[in-house]
Design a protein around this motif. Structure first.
Motif, PDB file in Angstrom:
ATOM      1  N   ARG A 297      95.279  88.464  23.252  1.00  0.00           N
ATOM      2  CA  ARG A 297      96.660  89.194  22.942  1.00  0.00           C
ATOM      3  C   ARG A 297      96.169  90.831  23.344  1.00  0.00           C
ATOM      4  O   ARG A 297      96.994  91.130  24.889  1.00  0.00           O
ATOM      5  CB  ARG A 297      97.084  90.504  22.032  1.00  0.00           C
ATOM      6  CG  ARG A 297      97.348  89.118  21.120  1.00  0.00           C
ATOM      7  CD  ARG A 297      98.024  89.445  19.603  1.00  0.00           C
ATOM      8  NE  ARG A 297      96.315  89.775  18.426  1.00  0.00           N
ATOM      9  CZ  ARG A 297      96.285  89.189  18.158  1.00  0.00           C
ATOM     10  NH1 ARG A 297      96.935  88.007  18.205  1.00  0.00           N
ATOM     11  NH2 ARG A 297      95.442  89.204  16.640  1.00  0.00           N
TER      12      ARG A 297
ATOM     13  N   GLU B 113      95.242  89.773  27.674  1.00  0.00           N
ATOM     14  CA  GLU B 113      96.655  89.014  27.898  1.00  0.00           C
ATOM     15  C   GLU B 113      95.966  87.736  28.988  1.00  0.00           C
ATOM     16  O   GLU B 113      95.772  87.754  30.186  1.00  0.00           O
ATOM     17  CB  GLU B 113      97.357  89.646  29.563  1.00  0.00           C
ATOM     18  CG  GLU B 113      97.949  91.086  28.714  1.00  0.00           C
ATOM     19  CD  GLU B 113      98.983  91.253  29.580  1.00  0.00           C
ATOM     20  OE1 GLU B 113      99.427  91.303  30.455  1.00  0.00           O
ATOM     21  OE2 GLU B 113      99.840  92.148  28.407  1.00  0.00           O
TER      22      GLU B 113
ATOM     23  N   PRO C  38      91.637  87.549  32.401  1.00  0.00           N
ATOM     24  CA  PRO C  38      92.951  88.029  32.039  1.00  0.00           C
ATOM     25  C   PRO C  38      93.531  88.330  33.715  1.00  0.00           C
ATOM     26  O   PRO C  38      93.286  88.381  34.110  1.00  0.00           O
ATOM     27  CB  PRO C  38      92.406  90.083  32.395  1.00  0.00           C
ATOM     28  CG  PRO C  38      90.582  90.169  32.055  1.00  0.00           C
ATOM     29  CD  PRO C  38      90.554  88.517  32.750  1.00  0.00           C
ATOM     30  N   ASP C  39      94.753  88.298  33.378  1.00  0.00           N
ATOM     31  CA  ASP C  39      95.979  87.941  34.046  1.00  0.00           C
ATOM     32  C   ASP C  39      96.144  89.119  34.912  1.00  0.00           C
ATOM     33  O   ASP C  39      96.990  88.379  36.164  1.00  0.00           O
ATOM     34  CB  ASP C  39      97.511  87.326  33.294  1.00  0.00           C
ATOM     35  CG  ASP C  39      98.475  88.522  33.106  1.00  0.00           C
ATOM     36  OD1 ASP C  39      97.880  89.555  32.774  1.00  0.00           O
ATOM     37  OD2 ASP C  39      99.463  88.148  33.002  1.00  0.00           O
TER      38      ASP C  39
END
Lengths: 365, 523
Positions: B113, B116, B140-141
């Motif tokens: 969350r 990401e 992480p994106d």
């Protein structure tokens, strides 16, 4: 009986006395420190804005500087730490002005005299101050301290010389990073990073001395030269580095030289670097060569990297994938091709392309 | 019967007379030597601090990169702020690798969350052997945040750390507990020896201090004060003594054999050479450093294991007797097992001062100390009860024995005040002084008993049982007293002891939380 009662009583009395002394020492140390801090805060609170004005370069009419230069001796002692603290953080004219302030109070003369002190701590503190104040008059004296018997003093002198930025001391800095007489084997006069940072502080003026240092017989000196050339990106160093890499026995230095070739080299360096891709070469060197080839980025370099996606050492394969990603379109085409195939290469290529895509999408517009 | 007992006690007293005095003299003199060595170390450290420019180091391209490995098991409450805090540490090149060791709570979901996370099909090298399968690798994106989360089946802390070593990409590897709070400059400071002496330095350890009572905001200690519970207050003094004297002193004497599992930095290539952490070891951090010493001594290479006295890593200490008992039993069991495993190095000149001085010291004054202390106590009390010892003598003897211990504690406090003075309030200073004395009334004897039990469990090879340790962590709510949260979430003590980690007290207490964090579910 384990021991005589008298002995125990004496021991207990001594222990009680030591305990009381320790408590007193602790309490007094805190009380003195608090008092000193309050006194400093009181003096600095009233005048701190003046120092900030000088340090920020806003004291154009020098009014703040003059006011600071007219403090009583006691007030100056209170302001001194603030001035020195800010001097370590500023450059250019503000640094010159703060240095002049120190000079006005005779601090620099005193520091020059302390460079000859019998106590290493005093010599080091003096060198530190003179370096911060960019006191060019101390240059030769500081250079002489590069061979001081105390490692701390050599350390501080090197940093001070880096702050002075005079190219004339570059050879002395390189020489001090060699094995000095009297030190245990393997212990250079200066840690490599200290010498390298100081030389980088000098800037491009040091590059000739650095290029010459590639020919040194001392491994420490060559290591420093390689680091400075690598991180300073000195083109003059490229030719000696190309020769040095062929004969350099130290893995760490070789790794740095590869980084240098990657950053400054061209297609002519690809065969030399490619020779380190062989599976029998230590993985650390293979990865360094891969990164360097990726940085060179020519079609030939890309062609050398693509087969490594299948390498048995998966850390090498990953490094190859990352290097191809860093090449841009050319490398990514090869990764796409690997994706179309099968086997271990496909997985590495997929992961690298995925990460590249994330990075590209993550760039703020 | 009484006569037989009298005879036994009388004989025992006669037999112990000389040896006890010699032991007493030796142990306290050795503490004194360590104290002096530590003081010299601090003086040197504080002198250097003036001219070592940490700002420059924080920006230097020459500082070696660090992979921070964070093994996490059921750390849902604190993991996000912990990772945020680690990512924001001052260092030019560091990455954070969280190894989710099969958590059964929302640890992974919380990370997904906040950061990401997206799965990548990244291969993890097999540089050191691991036991559990990797379930996935996530980043992480944004593709830029230097965080990697590795999910794996539960197999314990050591295996999680080994997985992290395989996933790491930097020259240095830092092992940090998920619930440790590091000072902002801690990473720069603890890697400094690698920069100054890159050839010889193979491992460094940082100071661990008790976080109980401190104000923690956004994963940073912003206010230092003493805990509210006396049990924790005594441990504050104990930690000061252990780190300010034990570790610093041994480091100065080039004899550091223990780096806390809560915060240690190692050269990655060395970890790979020795095969990572020993999966079967209970005191895995101690065992790791011992293996490093053995490797380098046997290779005949010059090397250094250093201790950095500032800045620090903060961790909670137990505030209930049940947890403290398990911790001390585990530490002493770990100590026994590692010392026994490396018994071949003791008094072996091949291993230099580690074999000739440090290990014998640990056997004599660390492993045997609680048993001798308890034995002595029982003997004196028995002799007193049987009328073999007069009251004055008994009282004087105990007063001298424990008075010396109190003086050692007060010395540690004085050194702390003269050097780092991290506790700013007068009240805290007074509390620590009182705690220095109180340690000798019950606490010391209690921990000695537990340590003996731990060693005995190790000697007879009792199976270690790990209990469940659900925690809320102290990161989430800013400003609250860490100890309060700790006590509020302490597990049922009847669930059994958790894993062992290493030696305690004078040699150095370790952060129990880290030791237990991922191992507990492995049983």
């Amino acid at each position: 009986m384990i021991s005589s009662t008298g002995l125990l009583v004496a021991s207990l009395t001594a222990l009680a006395a030591v305990a009381v002394l320790l408590v007193a020492l602790t309490v007094q140390a805190r009380a003195l420190r608090r008092r000193r801090e309050r006194a400093l805060a009181s003096v600095q609170g009233r005048r701190r804005h003046l120092v900030l004005e000088v340090a920020s370069g806003e004291d154009e009419d020098r009014a703040a500087w003059r006011e600071l230069a007219e403090l009583s001796r006691r007030e100056w002692r209170g302001m001194r730490p603030a001035v020195i603290g800010l001097l370590a953080k500023v450059r250019g004219r503000p640094a010159t002005e703060l240095g002049a302030l120190l000079s006005a109070y005779g601090e620099l003369d005193a520091a020059r005299a302390r460079l000859n002190s019998r106590w290493a701590g005093r010599r080091a503190r003096a060198a530190y101050l003179l370096g911060l104040a960019r006191d060019v008059r101390s240059r030769d004296h500081l250079a002489a301290l590069l061979t001081d018997r105390s490692g701390d003093v050599r350390f501080v002198a090197a940093r001070a010389l880096g702050q002075l930025g005079d190219p004339a001391v570059a050879p002395a800095l390189l020489a001090a990073s060699a094995q000095l007489p009297g030190l245990r084997p393997g212990h250079p006069g200066l840690p490599a990073w200290v010498a390298a940072e100081a030389l980088l502080g000098i800037g491009a003026g040091a590059q000739d001395a650095v290029a010459e240092a590639f020919g040194s017989k001392d491994a420490h000196v060559r290591a420093v030269a390689a680091q400075v050339a690598r991180f300073g990106s000195y083109p003059v160093s490229l030719t000696p580095a190309r020769v040095c890499i062929l004969f350099e026995p130290e893995i760490g230095t070789k790794e740095t030289l590869m980084g240098l070739l990657g950053a400054l080299g061209d297609a002519s360096d690809v065969p030399v670097l490619a020779a380190y891709l062989h599976p029998l070469v230590p993985a650390r060197l293979r990865r360094a060569a891969i990164a360097a080839l990726g940085a060179i980025g020519t079609p030939e370099a890309a062609g050398r990297l693509a087969p490594l996606l299948d390498d048995d050492d998966r850390s090498v394969a990953t490094a190859a994938g990352q290097a191809l990603t860093a090449m841009g379109v050319r490398g990514q085409d090869l990764l796409d091709a690997a994706m179309a195939g099968a086997g271990a290469a496909r997985r590495v290529a997929a992961a690298c392309l995925h990460l590249a895509r994330l990075r590209a999408e993550g760039v703020p517009a | 019967m009484i006569e037989v007992l009298r005879w036994v006690v009388e004989r025992a007293l006669a037999a112990c007379d000389g040896p006890i005095l010699v032991y007493f003299l030796l142990i306290n003199t050795s503490y004194l030597v360590l104290m002096i060595a530590a003081s010299v170390d601090f003086a040197s450290h504080l002198r250097r601090r003036t001219w070592v420019d940490r700002d420059a180091a924080a920006a230097s391209p020459m500082v070696p990169g660090v992979s921070l490995i964070v093994p996490a098991y059921n750390e849902q409450s604190g993991i996000v702020s912990s990772v945020e805090s680690l990512l924001s540490l001052r260092h030019p090149r560091h990455e954070v690798i969280v190894v989710d060791d099969g958590s059964t709570d929302d640890t992974f979901a919380a990370l997904v969350r906040r950061f990401e996370l997206v799965g990548v099909d990244r291969e993890i090298a097999a540089d050191v052997p691991v036991q559990a399968d990797i379930l996935g690798v996530y980043v992480p994106d944004d593709g830029r945040t230097r965080l990697t989360v590795v999910r794996k089946a539960n197999s314990g802390k050591t295996d999680a750390v080994n997985t992290g070593i395989n996933a790491s990409t930097q020259q240095l590897v830092a092992i940090v507990d998920a619930d440790s709070v590091l000072d902002p400059d801690a990473l720069i400071a603890v890697t400094e020896p690698f920069v100054v002496d890159p050839v010889r330095t193979v491992a460094t350890g940082g100071v661990i201090r008790a976080a109980n009572g401190c104000t923690i905001l956004d994963g940073r200690v912003v206010g230092v004060s003493a805990p509210r519970q006396w049990l924790a207050r005594i441990q504050v003094v104990e930690y000061l003594r252990a780190f300010l004297m034990g570790r610093s002193g041994w480091s100065r004497l080039n004899g550091l054999i223990l780096i806390s599992g809560a915060f240690g930095v190692f050269r990655r290539d060395v970890l790979v050479d020795i095969g990572g952490l020993d999966h079967g070891s209970l005191g895995e951090d101690f065992e790791l450093v011992m293996r490093i010493h053995r490797l380098f001594k046997e290779r005949g290479e010059d090397y250094r294991v250093s201790f950095v006295s500032e800045p620090v890593c903060w961790t909670e200490v137990p505030v209930t007797r049940a947890v403290l008992r398990r911790q001390r039993m585990r530490w002493h069991r770990g100590l026994w097992e590692v010392l026994w495993k490396y018994r071949g190095m003791v008094l072996n000149p091949r291993y230099g001062r580690i074999g000739m001085v440090v290990l014998p010291w640990f056997w004599l004054f660390e492993l045997a100390a609680p048993a001798l202390e308890l034995g002595g106590l029982v003997l004196v009390l028995a002799a007193f009860a049987l009328g073999l010892l007069d009251t004055t003598y008994a009282v004087l003897f105990m007063a001298v024995a424990y008075g010396y211990a109190a003086v050692i504690n007060l010395s540690a406090l004085a050194i702390e005040e003269l050097t780092f003075h991290r506790y700013p309030r007068w009240k805290d200073l007074a509390i620590c002084m009182v705690a220095s004395l109180l340690e000798n009334f019950g606490y010391r004897q209690m921990t000695a008993l537990w340590r003996c039990q731990g060693a005995w469990d190790g000697i007879r090879g009792a199976k270690a049982v790990w209990g469940t340790m659900t925690r809320t962590g102290f990161h989430l709510t800013p400003g609250r007293d860490a100890a309060e949260r700790h006590s509020a979430t302490e597990p049922d003590p009847t669930t059994g002891a958790d894993a062992a980690a290493g030696p305690d007290a004078a040699a150095g207490p370790q952060a129990e939380r880290g030791a237990r964090s991922t191992r507990e579910a492995a049983a």
